[in-house]
Design a protein around this motif. Structure first.
Motif, PDB file in Angstrom:
ATOM      1  N   ASP A  28       0.870  -1.172   0.000  1.00 13.69           N
ATOM      2  CA  ASP A  28       0.000   0.000   0.000  1.00 13.69           C
ATOM      3  C   ASP A  28       0.907   1.222   0.000  1.00 13.69           C
ATOM      4  O   ASP A  28       1.859   1.303   0.779  1.00 13.69           O
ATOM      5  CB  ASP A  28      -0.894   0.028   1.239  1.00 13.69           C
ATOM      6  CG  ASP A  28      -1.990  -1.022   1.203  1.00 13.69           C
ATOM      7  OD1 ASP A  28      -2.321  -1.509   0.098  1.00 13.69           O
ATOM      8  OD2 ASP A  28      -2.504  -1.368   2.274  1.00 13.69           O
ATOM      9  N   LEU A  29       0.594   2.181  -0.859  1.00 12.54           N
ATOM     10  CA  LEU A  29       1.383   3.403  -0.981  1.00 12.54           C
ATOM     11  C   LEU A  29       0.507   4.594  -0.613  1.00 12.54           C
ATOM     12  O   LEU A  29      -0.591   4.744  -1.155  1.00 12.54           O
ATOM     13  CB  LEU A  29       1.891   3.556  -2.418  1.00 12.54           C
ATOM     14  CG  LEU A  29       2.601   4.851  -2.791  1.00 12.54           C
ATOM     15  CD1 LEU A  29       3.876   5.038  -1.976  1.00 12.54           C
ATOM     16  CD2 LEU A  29       2.899   4.866  -4.279  1.00 12.54           C
ATOM     17  N   VAL A  30       0.984   5.408   0.317  1.00 11.57           N
ATOM     18  CA  VAL A  30       0.305   6.655   0.668  1.00 11.57           C
ATOM     19  C   VAL A  30       1.297   7.796   0.520  1.00 11.57           C
ATOM     20  O   VAL A  30       2.512   7.594   0.556  1.00 11.57           O
ATOM     21  CB  VAL A  30      -0.315   6.617   2.081  1.00 11.57           C
ATOM     22  CG1 VAL A  30      -1.422   5.576   2.157  1.00 11.57           C
ATOM     23  CG2 VAL A  30       0.715   6.363   3.136  1.00 11.57           C
ATOM     24  N   ARG A  31       0.770   9.021   0.367  1.00 12.35           N
ATOM     25  CA  ARG A  31       1.600  10.161  -0.021  1.00 12.35           C
ATOM     26  C   ARG A  31       1.945  11.148   1.087  1.00 12.35           C
ATOM     27  O   ARG A  31       2.726  12.065   0.863  1.00 12.35           O
ATOM     28  CB  ARG A  31       0.917  10.919  -1.155  1.00 12.35           C
ATOM     29  CG  ARG A  31       0.653  10.087  -2.374  1.00 12.35           C
ATOM     30  CD  ARG A  31       1.930   9.788  -3.081  1.00 12.35           C
ATOM     31  NE  ARG A  31       1.646   8.970  -4.267  1.00 12.35           N
ATOM     32  CZ  ARG A  31       2.575   8.375  -4.957  1.00 12.35           C
ATOM     33  NH1 ARG A  31       3.840   8.489  -4.618  1.00 12.35           N
ATOM     34  NH2 ARG A  31       2.263   7.649  -5.997  1.00 12.35           N
ATOM     35  N   ASP A  32       1.364  11.015   2.285  1.00 14.36           N
ATOM     36  CA  ASP A  32       1.736  11.948   3.356  1.00 14.36           C
ATOM     37  C   ASP A  32       1.658  11.265   4.713  1.00 14.36           C
ATOM     38  O   ASP A  32       1.112  10.159   4.833  1.00 14.36           O
ATOM     39  CB  ASP A  32       0.894  13.228   3.323  1.00 14.36           C
ATOM     40  CG  ASP A  32      -0.577  13.007   3.574  1.00 14.36           C
ATOM     41  OD1 ASP A  32      -0.928  12.362   4.584  1.00 14.36           O
ATOM     42  OD2 ASP A  32      -1.391  13.491   2.769  1.00 14.36           O
ATOM     43  N   GLY A  33       2.207  11.928   5.713  1.00 15.11           N
ATOM     44  CA  GLY A  33       2.306  11.339   7.042  1.00 15.11           C
ATOM     45  C   GLY A  33       0.964  11.069   7.700  1.00 15.11           C
ATOM     46  O   GLY A  33       0.795  10.069   8.387  1.00 15.11           O
ATOM     47  N   GLU A  34       0.011  11.955   7.504  1.00 17.53           N
ATOM     48  CA  GLU A  34      -1.302  11.768   8.117  1.00 17.53           C
ATOM     49  C   GLU A  34      -2.008  10.543   7.545  1.00 17.53           C
ATOM     50  O   GLU A  34      -2.603   9.749   8.280  1.00 17.53           O
ATOM     51  CB  GLU A  34      -2.141  13.023   7.954  1.00 17.53           C
ATOM     52  CG  GLU A  34      -1.585  14.190   8.760  1.00 17.53           C
ATOM     53  CD  GLU A  34      -2.297  15.497   8.477  1.00 17.53           C
ATOM     54  OE1 GLU A  34      -3.280  15.503   7.706  1.00 17.53           O
ATOM     55  OE2 GLU A  34      -1.865  16.514   9.032  1.00 17.53           O
ATOM     56  N   ASP A  35      -1.940  10.367   6.224  1.00 18.88           N
ATOM     57  CA  ASP A  35      -2.522   9.167   5.604  1.00 18.88           C
ATOM     58  C   ASP A  35      -1.750   7.918   6.025  1.00 18.88           C
ATOM     59  O   ASP A  35      -2.330   6.852   6.198  1.00 18.88           O
ATOM     60  CB  ASP A  35      -2.525   9.284   4.081  1.00 18.88           C
ATOM     61  CG  ASP A  35      -3.556  10.280   3.576  1.00 18.88           C
ATOM     62  OD1 ASP A  35      -4.490  10.632   4.338  1.00 18.88           O
ATOM     63  OD2 ASP A  35      -3.434  10.717   2.413  1.00 18.88           O
ATOM     64  N   GLY A  36      -0.444   8.065   6.191  1.00 20.58           N
ATOM     65  CA  GLY A  36       0.371   6.944   6.650  1.00 20.58           C
ATOM     66  C   GLY A  36      -0.022   6.500   8.045  1.00 20.58           C
ATOM     67  O   GLY A  36      -0.143   5.303   8.319  1.00 20.58           O
ATOM     68  N   LEU A  37      -0.247   7.461   8.930  1.00 25.27           N
ATOM     69  CA  LEU A  37      -0.662   7.139  10.298  1.00 25.27           C
ATOM     70  C   LEU A  37      -2.027   6.457  10.285  1.00 25.27           C
ATOM     71  O   LEU A  37      -2.214   5.432  10.944  1.00 25.27           O
ATOM     72  CB  LEU A  37      -0.705   8.405  11.150  1.00 25.27           C
ATOM     73  CG  LEU A  37      -1.136   8.213  12.604  1.00 25.27           C
ATOM     74  CD1 LEU A  37      -0.173   7.275  13.339  1.00 25.27           C
ATOM     75  CD2 LEU A  37      -1.229   9.562  13.301  1.00 25.27           C
TER      76      LEU A  37
END
Length: 67
Positions: A28-37
């Motif tokens: 899974d690939l996410v683009r920012d820290g908030e989405d990563g968290l």
């Protein structure tokens, strides 16, 4: 093995995802820290690959929150 990649650079993130998927991993690939968290707290991952300089929340802060 399920891997979370948190990378804001489009080419780098896509390259990592493609290479890991070709090696047989679920990615899974996410683009920012908030989405990563959010992803890390709502899904089960075996590994997280974090960029240090992310928009919203940097990789070090993200790691601290996950620990």
């Amino acid at each position: 093995m399920k891997i979370l990649v948190v990378e804001d650079e489009l080419k780098t993130g896509n390259y990592l995802k493609q290479g890991l998927m070709e090696a047989g991993f679920v990615v899974d690939l996410v683009r920012d820290g908030e989405d990563g968290l959010h992803s890390a707290l709502t899904e089960a991952y075996d590994l997280a690959i974090l960029d240090v300089m992310l928009p919203g929340c940097n990789g070090f802060d993200l790691l601290r929150q996950l620990r």
